[in-house]
Motif scaffolding. Structure first.
Motif, PDB file in Angstrom:
ATOM      1  N   ARG B 288       0.812  -1.220   0.000  1.00  0.00           N
ATOM      2  CA  ARG B 288       0.000   0.000   0.000  1.00  0.00           C
ATOM      3  C   ARG B 288       0.845   1.269   0.000  1.00  0.00           C
ATOM      4  O   ARG B 288       0.493   2.244  -0.657  1.00  0.00           O
ATOM      5  CB  ARG B 288      -0.931  -0.004   1.207  1.00  0.00           C
ATOM      6  CG  ARG B 288      -2.061  -1.004   0.984  1.00  0.00           C
ATOM      7  CD  ARG B 288      -2.894  -1.179   2.202  1.00  0.00           C
ATOM      8  NE  ARG B 288      -3.945  -2.163   1.949  1.00  0.00           N
ATOM      9  CZ  ARG B 288      -4.640  -2.721   2.909  1.00  0.00           C
ATOM     10  NH1 ARG B 288      -4.411  -2.410   4.172  1.00  0.00           N
ATOM     11  NH2 ARG B 288      -5.568  -3.605   2.624  1.00  0.00           N
ATOM     12  N   HIS B 289       1.929   1.249   0.734  1.00  0.00           N
ATOM     13  CA  HIS B 289       2.733   2.470   0.804  1.00  0.00           C
ATOM     14  C   HIS B 289       3.699   2.605  -0.363  1.00  0.00           C
ATOM     15  O   HIS B 289       3.972   3.696  -0.830  1.00  0.00           O
ATOM     16  CB  HIS B 289       3.535   2.519   2.108  1.00  0.00           C
ATOM     17  CG  HIS B 289       2.680   2.632   3.330  1.00  0.00           C
ATOM     18  ND1 HIS B 289       1.721   3.608   3.476  1.00  0.00           N
ATOM     19  CD2 HIS B 289       2.631   1.887   4.455  1.00  0.00           C
ATOM     20  CE1 HIS B 289       1.129   3.465   4.647  1.00  0.00           C
ATOM     21  NE2 HIS B 289       1.650   2.423   5.262  1.00  0.00           N
ATOM     22  N   PHE B 290       4.243   1.476  -0.808  1.00  0.00           N
ATOM     23  CA  PHE B 290       5.301   1.566  -1.821  1.00  0.00           C
ATOM     24  C   PHE B 290       4.921   0.870  -3.127  1.00  0.00           C
ATOM     25  O   PHE B 290       5.732   0.776  -4.044  1.00  0.00           O
ATOM     26  CB  PHE B 290       6.617   0.982  -1.286  1.00  0.00           C
ATOM     27  CG  PHE B 290       6.947   1.417   0.116  1.00  0.00           C
ATOM     28  CD1 PHE B 290       6.909   2.765   0.475  1.00  0.00           C
ATOM     29  CD2 PHE B 290       7.277   0.482   1.094  1.00  0.00           C
ATOM     30  CE1 PHE B 290       7.197   3.162   1.773  1.00  0.00           C
ATOM     31  CE2 PHE B 290       7.571   0.879   2.393  1.00  0.00           C
ATOM     32  CZ  PHE B 290       7.521   2.217   2.735  1.00  0.00           C
ATOM     33  N   GLY B 291       3.717   0.337  -3.181  1.00  0.00           N
ATOM     34  CA  GLY B 291       3.246  -0.305  -4.397  1.00  0.00           C
ATOM     35  C   GLY B 291       4.072  -1.512  -4.814  1.00  0.00           C
ATOM     36  O   GLY B 291       4.164  -1.841  -5.994  1.00  0.00           O
ATOM     37  N   TYR B 292       4.658  -2.188  -3.857  1.00  0.00           N
ATOM     38  CA  TYR B 292       5.600  -3.247  -4.187  1.00  0.00           C
ATOM     39  C   TYR B 292       5.074  -4.597  -3.737  1.00  0.00           C
ATOM     40  O   TYR B 292       4.584  -4.749  -2.622  1.00  0.00           O
ATOM     41  CB  TYR B 292       6.934  -2.966  -3.485  1.00  0.00           C
ATOM     42  CG  TYR B 292       8.052  -3.882  -3.895  1.00  0.00           C
ATOM     43  CD1 TYR B 292       8.812  -3.612  -5.023  1.00  0.00           C
ATOM     44  CD2 TYR B 292       8.355  -5.014  -3.141  1.00  0.00           C
ATOM     45  CE1 TYR B 292       9.837  -4.452  -5.402  1.00  0.00           C
ATOM     46  CE2 TYR B 292       9.388  -5.866  -3.511  1.00  0.00           C
ATOM     47  CZ  TYR B 292      10.130  -5.573  -4.652  1.00  0.00           C
ATOM     48  OH  TYR B 292      11.153  -6.406  -5.011  1.00  0.00           O
ATOM     49  N   ARG B 293       5.182  -5.570  -4.658  1.00  0.00           N
ATOM     50  CA  ARG B 293       4.895  -6.960  -4.272  1.00  0.00           C
ATOM     51  C   ARG B 293       6.154  -7.776  -4.510  1.00  0.00           C
ATOM     52  O   ARG B 293       6.605  -7.911  -5.650  1.00  0.00           O
ATOM     53  CB  ARG B 293       3.711  -7.488  -5.064  1.00  0.00           C
ATOM     54  CG  ARG B 293       2.407  -6.801  -4.630  1.00  0.00           C
ATOM     55  CD  ARG B 293       1.229  -7.239  -5.460  1.00  0.00           C
ATOM     56  NE  ARG B 293       1.025  -8.672  -5.356  1.00  0.00           N
ATOM     57  CZ  ARG B 293       0.704  -9.447  -6.401  1.00  0.00           C
ATOM     58  NH1 ARG B 293       0.554  -8.938  -7.580  1.00  0.00           N
ATOM     59  NH2 ARG B 293       0.539 -10.740  -6.218  1.00  0.00           N
ATOM     60  N   PRO B 294       6.731  -8.297  -3.460  1.00  0.00           N
ATOM     61  CA  PRO B 294       8.035  -8.970  -3.582  1.00  0.00           C
ATOM     62  C   PRO B 294       8.035 -10.071  -4.631  1.00  0.00           C
ATOM     63  O   PRO B 294       7.085 -10.837  -4.744  1.00  0.00           O
ATOM     64  CB  PRO B 294       8.276  -9.545  -2.190  1.00  0.00           C
ATOM     65  CG  PRO B 294       7.505  -8.648  -1.287  1.00  0.00           C
ATOM     66  CD  PRO B 294       6.285  -8.243  -2.060  1.00  0.00           C
ATOM     67  N   GLY B 295       9.103 -10.095  -5.387  1.00  0.00           N
ATOM     68  CA  GLY B 295       9.325 -11.177  -6.320  1.00  0.00           C
ATOM     69  C   GLY B 295       8.535 -11.080  -7.611  1.00  0.00           C
ATOM     70  O   GLY B 295       8.546 -12.012  -8.406  1.00  0.00           O
ATOM     71  N   MET B 296       7.835  -9.984  -7.845  1.00  0.00           N
ATOM     72  CA  MET B 296       6.991  -9.905  -9.025  1.00  0.00           C
ATOM     73  C   MET B 296       7.668  -9.229 -10.209  1.00  0.00           C
ATOM     74  O   MET B 296       7.257  -9.415 -11.347  1.00  0.00           O
ATOM     75  CB  MET B 296       5.681  -9.174  -8.703  1.00  0.00           C
ATOM     76  CG  MET B 296       4.822  -9.888  -7.677  1.00  0.00           C
ATOM     77  SD  MET B 296       4.459 -11.595  -8.129  1.00  0.00           S
ATOM     78  CE  MET B 296       3.423 -11.351  -9.555  1.00  0.00           C
TER      79      MET B 296
END
Lengths: 280, 329, 148, 336
Positions: B288-296
């Motif tokens: 939510r804060h950084f728009g990041y989904r690990p490994g994607m």
């Protein structure tokens, strides 16, 4: 039944620097309670657990001879939390001690024969205890020729300079001090402990060898002693293995079916050869 | 594609890779020592590829096995394995050019403990799969269970079913689930602070500090873990609840922006601690804060190694300006 | 830490650990003193080279060892002595604060802010606000370490 | 399917509760663990094997050895043991009881006995129930035990539904039986009425030890341990694993020394202060686990360090099955 985890309170008498870099110090401890002193009966080669509550506990070989009037020396290399705290102890401060632990050198087997003591680095501490014991005037006549070989990585890392000086002057002990790498002012031997041993001329048939040092030194020393003709039955090796409880419970120092803390730390080489080679 | 067809293709591709010398080792799964178990296996010659299997019990994250191995390695990877690989590549722990990813789509892995619970620990002597059901022989009788009912906790909330990086694709792409979001996290967050604390403390109380969660984690590779440091000692290793809680808090923080939610930690935990209760919070925040989904996305930098000038500041203290901003006067 | 062993004691004052960056906030605390801004004596200041140096351990350790509140302060964005240490830290702090509150550390125990070297008044106001909020919450217990 | 315990068992538990603290398997958060019970209803004897063995009762995961709240007293004091009334450990499987017999020899035996263990152990009476069913993971018979092994038990029960038959094995068992009016059945639980479940093939432990000893330097350990990730779950769940670490901690002026469970599967277990580690990789560490259990323990304590409870088999994340490993050494070829 005495609780084997409760330490004896000890008092720091002296805390002196051994090596030029200050990384190794020797603590001299005394027993505040006469009863504890009387009950503390040990032989060279045994060790004890020193502790500061809240900081930790660690095993150290007893570096002084049993014949030193109730004072115990421990030589401590500063490597972590416990040893750093021990280095900072001031005379008069208190420290916990559990011991004596382990079997020690086989004193009864040593009498009457020649002795070859070979130690490397800070593993030399229990051999220093043995040397001081056998070289004491009142004990000296019970032993044959005595040879002490001590190696350190550099001249600055040599321990027990007073002892080395005294033994160097005595005629009843042969002393070989060697360093892996000398410096500008070093005039003594250079090379490893096995190198120094190779140059020795001993009567192997009469000699019992006592070895203590880091695993790499032990690994390289054993074949040299065999080359000199010292029988595995008369070669005793004091092993280093990580320990915790010191009383054969915690399982950490197991080598095969033996525990270094209770069955050792001193093992006859002939027996070690039947154990898994994890000590080398 | 049927599971058996996937197995056949995996074996064929693995054999080709080894026979041609393109890789020195294939890491995949083999049948375990009993039903409902698949074990990591290491195959270094083409003849050995017959051992490879693929089924609903291949939950182990194989990314855990690539570090520290020499030579070129092919790995049979499902989506979460590839996500861990992506993060490890980003962190310079693995080299993309040294690996061949044999990507397999995944419909979620089965939690064998959940099956045992349902079947009352009756001896399970056989298992087959068909049409989204497990056909078991339990206590000598046939039992049929829908896979959906016995999926691993992490697989139920999985957002990615297809490998993110892939050199050899096996099987047809699985339909991606609608990104389930973070409903669990939001529901938990809606609880009063005291209740959240009670629930988390209840989870922590079950922890026996065996460190299995850390030891199985594909992302935990520190040479010396903070939890083992004695000098300084950051967290106690004893039983006091504060130390246990801090171990898990710091672990969650260390994994923030890196945790691929493969569930390895939860499956390994011998006392069944719901470790997601902390890790999911971090996943939600990082998304939510950084728009990041690990490994994607291999090309996007890790969120905690960078910053944006516009990062949120509403969490920070801004004392009443009128009263405080005297700027020294 | 000398937080009240007996929280019911009327005279209880919170113990607050403040991690201040060397270049701005620590100097800001200094200016508060020089400028004679009154602020509560509840804070124990620990100087760190940069907000970016603050590991989550520092903060969690403070709570473990009995702090009732923790304040972290660095340079304002753009002012960091090391260019962007504070901005990297800001991302970490977002997560840390969220996680601790998620786990039951009450909102109002952990605070982050920016204070420059000249903002003595702001520093005093920050400490004032934090102290009031922490005092209202009473002694912390969530992460405190106790041997069983 | 498992059946609920018979009335005979619940009656017995009610009687026990009147004379002692009773610890039994209970269900907590969907798993079965040993804990104190206040009524027979709480006991979850029908709920499958306990996730954690009852080892915790005699050898807790974290046990305070010494504590001190004052400076200058470096020796510290052992914690006050408190009132030591009788405690009954009820409803253990014979394999778990057998593990206590091993702990007795290790922690309770030797030249220096462990006073903390002894204190907890002396007050504990172990009542086991003979197994009538075995799981896929059971292999007690492979380790020299069995579903009705009496080692480590003071009383062994056979659940016959409306009643249970008791074999009273030790002096402690006689004492407790006297307290609750339990009579020794001469036929006893050792001649079971129920079906005797097979629990793994019986193995020649002496032969296994011999072959393991010969294989210490064998390359096979490297292959066996390839998939081992060193998580340590096997050792933490093991009812017979007894290795521990000693740690010191301090907070708010209170200083304590405790012992905590440790694992030979962790690199730090043997890593020396110098950084040297005699067991540098998973291969050496896994070998140590197997050798310790099936060679060193037999040599030193006269019984294996594994009782075949199967916890490590069922919970190993990578299915590194110790049964497969030991069987490979006993295979036709001798060495695997």
């Amino acid at each position: 039944m005495r609780n084997p985890f409760v330490p004896i309170p000890m008092t720091v008498e002296r805390n002196r620097v051994e090596t030029v870099d200050g990384g190794i110090r020797t603590l001299t401890l005394s027993f505040p309670a006469d009863a504890d002193r009387g009950a503390f009966d040990f032989v060279p080669g045994q060790f004890a657990e020193l502790s500061i509550l809240g900081v930790g506990e660690a095993p150290f070989g007893i570096a002084s001879s049993p014949a030193e009037g109730g004072l115990l020396d421990f030589t401590i290399s500063r490597v972590g939390r416990v040893t750093t705290a021990l280095h900072h102890l001031e005379p008069g401060e208190s420290v916990g001690l559990r011991g004596p632990l382990g079997n020690g050198y086989p004193m009864s087997e040593l009498e009457g024969g020649d002795l070859l003591l070979a130690g490397g680095g800070f593993g030399f501490s229990t051999l220093r205890a043995l040397a001081r014991f056998v070289l004491k005037q009142s004990n000296r006549s019970r032993f044959g020729d005595i040879t002490v070989v001590f190696g350190a990585r550099s001249p600055g890392l040599l321990l027990y300079r007073d002892d080395l000086e005294e033994w160097g002057e005595r005629r009843d002990v042969r002393l070989a001090v060697t360093v892996d790498r000398g410096d500008g002012s070093w005039t003594g031997l250079t090379g490893t402990v096995p190198d120094a041993l190779r140059r020795l001329d001993i009567d192997a048939g009469r000699t019992t060898a006592l070895v203590c040092g880091p695993p790499a030194m032990i690994r390289h020393t054993i074949p040299v002693l065999a080359g000199l003709g010292v029988a595995p039955e008369r070669t005793h090796v004091s092993l280093e293995m990580k320990m915790k409880c010191g009383i054969g419970k915690c399982g950490r120092c197991s080598i095969g079916g033996r525990y270094v803390c209770t069955d050792g730390p001193v093992f006859r080489l002939a027996d070690l050869e039947n154990l898994p080679g994890e000590f080398r | 594609m049927e599971a058996s067809a996937i197995v056949r293709t995996v074996r064929e591709r693995a054999a080709e890779l080894l026979a041609s010398g393109r890789v020195d080792l294939v890491i995949g799964f083999e049948q375990g020592s009993m039903p409902m178990r698949a074990a990591p296996c290491f195959v270094s010659d083409a003849d050995g590829t017959d051992r490879l299997v693929w089924n609903s019990f291949c939950g182990v994250n194989l990314a855990r096995f690539l570090r520290g191995r020499h030579g070129r390695i092919a790995v049979v990877a499902k989506a979460c394995d590839t996500r861990a690989l992506v993060e490890l590549i980003k962190e310079n722990q693995l080299c993309r050019t040294d690996m061949v990813v044999i990507g397999v789509p995944c419909a979620g892995m089965v939690d064998s403990a959940a099956v045992e619970e349902i079947t009352g620990h009756a001896g399970i002597t056989g298992v087959e799969e068909a049409d989204g059901r497990l056909l078991l022989t339990a206590g000598g009788s046939p039992v049929s269970l829908p896979r959906e009912d016995v999926l691993c906790r992490s697989c139920r909330r999985c957002s990615t079913r297809n490998p993110v990086i892939c050199d050899i694709a096996v099987g047809e792409r699985a339909p991606e689930p609608e990104i389930p979001g973070f409903l669990d996290v939001d529901q938990f967050a809606a609880l009063p602070s005291e209740e959240r604390r009670t629930r988390i403390e209840a989870e922590m109380k079950r922890c026996i500090r065996c460190n299995a969660c850390r030891n199985v984690c594909p992302m935990c590779y520190c040479v010396r873990c903070f939890a083992d440091d004695a000098f300084p000692q950051w967290v106690g290793r004893g039983g006091d609840p504060g130390s246990v809680m801090s171990f898990h808090l710091v672990r969650a923080l260390h994994l923030a922006g890196r945790c691929v939610e493969c569930g390895a930690c939860e499956r390994a935990c011998p006392t069944g601690v719901d470790l997601g209760i902390l890790n999911r919070r971090m996943s939600a925040d990082v998304y939510r804060h950084f728009g990041y989904r690990p490994g994607m996305a291999p090309e996007i930098p890790s969120p905690l190694s960078t910053f944006s000038p516009g990062d949120p500041e509403d969490f920070m203290l801004e004392p009443d300006r009128g009263r405080s901003c005297g700027c020294g006067g | 830490m000398t937080t009240g062993e007996n929280p019911s004691t009327a005279g209880w004052e919170p113990g607050i650990v403040a991690f201040l960056c060397n270049w701005c906030s620590y100097a800001g605390a200094d200016s508060a003193g020089v400028g004679r801004h009154q602020y509560p004596s509840s804070v124990r200041i620990i100087r760190v080279p940069c907000a970016g140096r603050i590991s989550p351990f520092f903060i969690i350790s403070a709570f473990l060892e009995g702090a009732d509140g923790v304040l972290v302060s660095g340079c304002h964005p753009g002012d960091c002595h090391y260019t962007s240490g504070n901005l990297i830290a800001r991302r970490r702090f977002i997560l840390l604060k969220s996680l601790l509150e998620h786990a039951g550390v009450e909102e109002g125990r952990l605070w982050f802010t920016w204070v420059s070297a000249s903002e003595g008044g702001r520093f005093a106001a920050v400490v004032d606000t934090v102290t009031k909020r922490v005092r209202a919450l009473g002694p912390a217990s969530c992460l405190r370490r106790r041997f069983i | 399917m498992r059946r609920p315990p018979g009335r005979g068992i619940t009656d017995l538990v009610e009687r026990l509760l009147t004379v002692a603290e009773v610890y039994a398997p209970v269900e907590r958060d969907q798993s079965v663990v040993f804990d104190r019970i206040e009524s027979a209803r709480e006991a979850a004897i029908d709920r499958g094997p306990a996730a954690l063995s009852p080892k915790n009762l005699v050898f807790p995961r974290c046990e305070m050895l010494l504590s001190s709240s004052t400076r200058g007293d470096e020796s510290g004091r052992a914690p006050d043991p408190g009132p030591g009334g009788p405690r009954v450990l009820f409803g253990v499987r014979p394999c778990d009881a057998r593990a206590i017999a091993l702990l007795d020899r290790i922690l309770g035996g030797g030249e220096k006995t462990d006073s903390y263990y002894i204190r907890r152990r002396e007050s504990l009476v172990v009542i086991s129930i003979g197994c009538t069913e075995s799981l896929e993971t059971c292999f007690c018979e492979t380790t020299g035990g069995g579903p009705r092994s009496t080692e480590g038990s003071d009383i062994l029960l056979e659940d016959l539904g409306d009643r249970c038959e008791a074999s009273i094995i030790t002096e402690k068992g006689v004492w407790l039986a006297g307290q609750i009016g339990l009579e020794h059945d001469p036929a006893g639980a050792r001649t079971p009425r129920g079906p005797a479940p097979p629990a793994g093939p019986a193995a020649d432990l002496a032969e296994l030890k011999k072959r393991l000893d010969r294989s210490f330097e064998d390359q096979c350990w490297r292959d066996i341990a390839l998939k081992c990730i060193g998580c340590g779950v096997c050792t933490f769940l093991c009812p017979a694993c007894h290795c521990f670490d000693v740690i010191d901690e301090e907070t708010a002026g209170v200083r304590v020394r405790s012992r905590i469970w440790d694992s030979c599967q962790f690199p730090a277990f043997t890593e020396q202060a110098s950084g040297y580690n005699p067991r540098p990789s998973a291969a050496e560490r896994f070998r140590q686990r197997v050798m310790h259990k099936f060679s060193y323990c037999i040599e030193r304590y006269g019984m294996p360090g594994c009782v075949g409870c199967g916890r490590c088999v069922s919970r190993c994340p990578v299915n590194l099955d110790i049964r497969t490993v030991t069987a490979s050494f006993l295979g036709d070829g001798g060495e695997p």
